[in-house]
Design a protein around this motif. Structure first.
Motif, PDB file in Angstrom:
ATOM      1  N   ASN A   7      -6.902  -0.618  -3.789  1.00  0.00           N
ATOM      2  CA  ASN A   7      -7.482   0.537  -4.464  1.00  0.00           C
ATOM      3  C   ASN A   7      -6.469   1.264  -5.342  1.00  0.00           C
ATOM      4  O   ASN A   7      -6.632   2.440  -5.641  1.00  0.00           O
ATOM      5  CB  ASN A   7      -8.051   1.524  -3.434  1.00  0.00           C
ATOM      6  N   HIS A  41      -4.705   2.199  -0.168  1.00  0.00           N
ATOM      7  CA  HIS A  41      -4.579   0.758   0.042  1.00  0.00           C
ATOM      8  C   HIS A  41      -4.260   0.077  -1.286  1.00  0.00           C
ATOM      9  O   HIS A  41      -4.711   0.515  -2.351  1.00  0.00           O
ATOM     10  CB  HIS A  41      -5.885   0.194   0.613  1.00  0.00           C
ATOM     11  N   ASP A 100      -7.939   7.742  10.069  1.00  0.00           N
ATOM     12  CA  ASP A 100      -8.981   6.999   9.356  1.00  0.00           C
ATOM     13  C   ASP A 100      -8.449   5.715   8.733  1.00  0.00           C
ATOM     14  O   ASP A 100      -9.201   4.764   8.500  1.00  0.00           O
ATOM     15  CB  ASP A 100      -9.587   7.881   8.258  1.00  0.00           C
ATOM     16  N   ALA A 101      -7.155   5.684   8.427  1.00  0.00           N
ATOM     17  CA  ALA A 101      -6.530   4.491   7.854  1.00  0.00           C
ATOM     18  C   ALA A 101      -5.034   4.577   8.099  1.00  0.00           C
ATOM     19  O   ALA A 101      -4.483   5.669   8.261  1.00  0.00           O
ATOM     20  CB  ALA A 101      -6.808   4.414   6.348  1.00  0.00           C
ATOM     21  N   ALA A 129     -10.943  12.706   0.490  1.00  0.00           N
ATOM     22  CA  ALA A 129     -10.831  11.254   0.609  1.00  0.00           C
ATOM     23  C   ALA A 129     -11.760  10.561  -0.386  1.00  0.00           C
ATOM     24  O   ALA A 129     -12.865  11.036  -0.667  1.00  0.00           O
ATOM     25  CB  ALA A 129     -11.165  10.819   2.031  1.00  0.00           C
ATOM     26  N   GLN A 130     -11.283   9.461  -0.951  1.00  0.00           N
ATOM     27  CA  GLN A 130     -11.991   8.616  -1.919  1.00  0.00           C
ATOM     28  C   GLN A 130     -12.009   9.194  -3.321  1.00  0.00           C
ATOM     29  O   GLN A 130     -12.657   8.638  -4.214  1.00  0.00           O
ATOM     30  CB  GLN A 130     -13.413   8.292  -1.453  1.00  0.00           C
ATOM     31  N   ASN A 181      -7.243   7.729   0.952  1.00  0.00           N
ATOM     32  CA  ASN A 181      -7.965   7.659   2.232  1.00  0.00           C
ATOM     33  C   ASN A 181      -7.970   8.989   2.962  1.00  0.00           C
ATOM     34  O   ASN A 181      -8.695   9.145   3.955  1.00  0.00           O
ATOM     35  CB  ASN A 181      -7.340   6.588   3.129  1.00  0.00           C
ATOM     36  N   TYR A 182      -7.147   9.939   2.496  1.00  0.00           N
ATOM     37  CA  TYR A 182      -7.050  11.242   3.135  1.00  0.00           C
ATOM     38  C   TYR A 182      -7.107  12.346   2.076  1.00  0.00           C
ATOM     39  O   TYR A 182      -6.756  12.118   0.918  1.00  0.00           O
ATOM     40  CB  TYR A 182      -5.741  11.367   3.930  1.00  0.00           C
ATOM     41  N   SER A 195       0.852  -1.177   0.000  1.00  0.00           N
ATOM     42  CA  SER A 195       0.000   0.000   0.000  1.00  0.00           C
ATOM     43  C   SER A 195       0.894   1.235   0.000  1.00  0.00           C
ATOM     44  O   SER A 195       2.106   1.141   0.228  1.00  0.00           O
ATOM     45  CB  SER A 195      -0.903  -0.004   1.235  1.00  0.00           C
TER      46      SER A 195
END
Length: 416
Positions: free
Chosen positions: A406, A403, A397-398, A342-343, A372-373, A327
């Motif tokens: 992803n 990851h 958050d992670a 994020a995302q 994730n951020y 990751s």
């Protein structure tokens, strides 16, 4: 896996992309009814042979110009809104034309209008895939075009060659046909260079780009050219789709090419190339990758608009490209560009720096992934260990920024 071997080898899924120059006269903008009729008849014959066919079409603007009696499409930035309006007029006329032609044979068609924004959300992407699959199962011919009336530069596919490649990946196509105004890809423009040689088969597009000249633009009505077709071929073959470039004014050649190429395990040997060239009309074949991307990673790489860039160090690159792909952790991040949350999707890039001058000598795109951020958060935690994130942000958050599930790894290997 996005592309898989069909259990019934006699049935294929074929995406055909037809450009504006094959549909509209470049000067008068009148529809080329002969070409369109041949295309419709070819699609119907392919369906009669048991194949599933998707048509990706251009020419909304060209058709709109004819309807509005305008001499050419807007060129200046201030006139782009006018171009959108012309496309809105032309899209209905274009679909009406297709509906009339297919309707002569009682063949139902469906209009699918897409933008990158439609595919950026995973659920919307899957809805589009399911819609296409359901239409094909019902025996309908989906007719796909970019939704020019709501597209802005940030969410446009840019040309329908790219859209056709995305569509081919979505329907797990066996073949993508890019219909153009020449018989095949040449080493140079055959109109200006009599020494230009045809290219029959391509299994390495990166190498091909070093050997051919494809700088000529598209027509005055179209947006693409041979460059965009190479990009589309790269996208489609990455999804396991064999891609063909051939002449748009002779769409009936699709049937002969499919018949000549289709076998349980087509090879790329010199004997195969010679046999195919003899048996089929002139064309260029781009060989599908043997290990295509899985569906989710295809979506991440090609379905999403890239919102920013994360720059990483050489150690991070080695970890990401290792066999057990890692990751992306904050410790390997150097800096971040762009504004994203994020995302959203971001590029992962490594910059090689000249140790003597301190200047960047090369940028290497390592991959693309869902973060994730946010960009502001990444800027604060860059270079830090995962255990330090909560202390810096007040939350974690992670443990990683992206990851591995992803992330799609692309580009060439960084220098050690």
């Amino acid at each position: 896996m996005l592309h898989k071997q069909k259990q019934k080898t006699s049935s294929l899924t074929i995406v055909v992309k037809v450009g504006t120059s094959s549909i509209c006269d470049e000067v008068t903008h009148f529809p080329l009814l002969g070409n369109l009729s041949l295309m419709v008849e070819t699609i119907l014959k392919l369906k009669a042979m048991g194949h599933r066919v998707v048509l990706v079409t251009s020419a909304a603007i060209g058709t709109g110009l004819r309807r509005l009696n305008l001499p050419s499409k807007p060129k200046k930035l201030a006139q782009i809104q006018s171009e959108i309006a012309v496309a809105a007029v032309g899209q209905g006329r274009l679909m009406s034309l297709y509906d009339d032609l297919f309707g002569q044979f009682n063949q139902p068609v469906a209009q699918i209008l897409l933008t990158r924004n439609d595919l950026a959300d995973r659920s919307q992407y899957l809805n589009a895939v399911n819609c296409l699959e359901e239409l094909l199962a019902m025996g309908v011919v989906p007719i796909v075009n970019e939704n020019d009336t709501i597209s802005v530069s940030e969410i446009r596919f840019g040309d329908n060659d790219t859209l056709s490649a995305i569509t081919a990946g979505m329907v797990k196509a066996d073949y993508l046909f890019l219909m153009t105004d020449v018989d095949c890809l040449y080493t140079d423009n055959p109109r200006t260079n009599s020494n230009a040689k045809p290219v029959f088969i391509v299994d390495d597009i990166a190498t091909l780009k070093e050997q051919v000249t494809v700088s000529s633009p598209g027509t005055s009505l179209g947006t693409g050219g041979m460059v965009t077709k190479l990009i589309a071929a790269d996208l489609a073959t990455a999804a396991g789709v064999t891609t063909i470039i051939t002449r748009g004014s002779t769409p009936q050649n699709i049937i002969a090419i499919v018949s000549a190429l289709h076998s349980p395990s087509p090879s790329s040997s010199s004997a195969d190339v010679a046999a195919t060239a003899t048996a089929a009309p002139l064309h260029t074949r781009f060989v599908a990758k043997p290990n295509p991307l899985v569906d989710r990673k295809w979506w991440i790489l090609h379905g999403l608009h890239t919102a920013g860039t994360i720059y990483v160090d050489a150690g991070c690159v080695r970890a990401l490209k290792a066999q057990q792909r890692s990751s992306l952790f904050a410790a390997g991040i150097v800096h971040v560009e762009g504004s994203f949350v994020a995302q959203q999707s971001a590029r992962v890039v490594h910059e090689r720096v000249d140790p003597e001058t301190g200047k960047v000598v090369e940028q290497i795109e390592v991959g693309k992934g869902l973060v994730n951020y946010s960009s502001m958060e990444i800027a604060r935690i860059k270079g830090c260990k995962s255990s330090e994130i909560e202390g810096i942000l007040g939350y974690a958050d992670a443990e990683c920024v992206v990851h591995r599930d992803n992330m799609t790894i692309t580009g060439k290997r960084a220098e050690e």
